[in-house]
Design an enzyme around this catalytic site. Sequence first.
Site, short mmCIF file in Angstrom:
data_model
loop_
_atom_site.label_atom_id
_atom_site.label_comp_id
_atom_site.label_asym_id
_atom_site.label_seq_id
_atom_site.Cartn_x
_atom_site.Cartn_y
_atom_site.Cartn_z
CG HIS A 183 1.70 -0.60 -16.71
ND1 HIS A 183 1.68 0.68 -17.19
CD2 HIS A 183 2.55 -1.29 -17.51
CE1 HIS A 183 2.48 0.77 -18.24
NE2 HIS A 183 3.00 -0.42 -18.46
CD GLU A 241 0.48 2.33 -12.40
OE1 GLU A 241 0.99 3.41 -12.71
OE2 GLU A 241 0.88 1.22 -12.85
CB CYS A 273 1.89 5.12 -18.47
SG CYS A 273 0.65 3.80 -18.59
CB CYS A 319 -1.77 3.59 -15.59
SG CYS A 319 -1.04 1.95 -15.86
#
Length: 163
Positions: free
Chosen positions: A81, A83, A118, A121
């Site tokens: 991801h 992040e 999410c 994250c």
Amino acid sequence: MLEKRTSKDDYYLGIADSVLARSTCLRRKYGAIIVREDEILSTGYNGAPRGRENCCDLGYCTREHLNIPAGERYELCRSVHAEQNAIISCSRRDMLGATLYLVGRDAKTNELIDAAPCSLCRRFILNAGIARVVSRTKEDCISIVNVADYIAQDDSLPDIKKL
């Protein structure tokens, strides 16, 4: 007449929106930047780990091929991801008290999506020491979350009443 100056949040969200252009995902494109004291510390976009083929190069998305709904079965996704990529490119000491800016777009239509980290994250963000997450939710709307709220609203605990 002078034009209205862009706010710092909009400025950094614009940069995160540019970063997502590097995304290799066929479903959703995300861009993230980490900023502290008006200095960009790192950037990240979603894509396969270094050395592995990206979905855009393979020509398919495993989760899409298996009709897995958004937000489910992340373990089947090839991507790291945005992040996470921004966080691993930075030292924790530098991220303490920083802000993470996040923008997401649909890979097919390029329309903005309501970008929110999410559950996994959010854990990365907590451990990194990031203080705020600012996300673009619509063209003219942003969401600002104090990361301390992730502690108060612990989504990693099961709802015992439902078990």
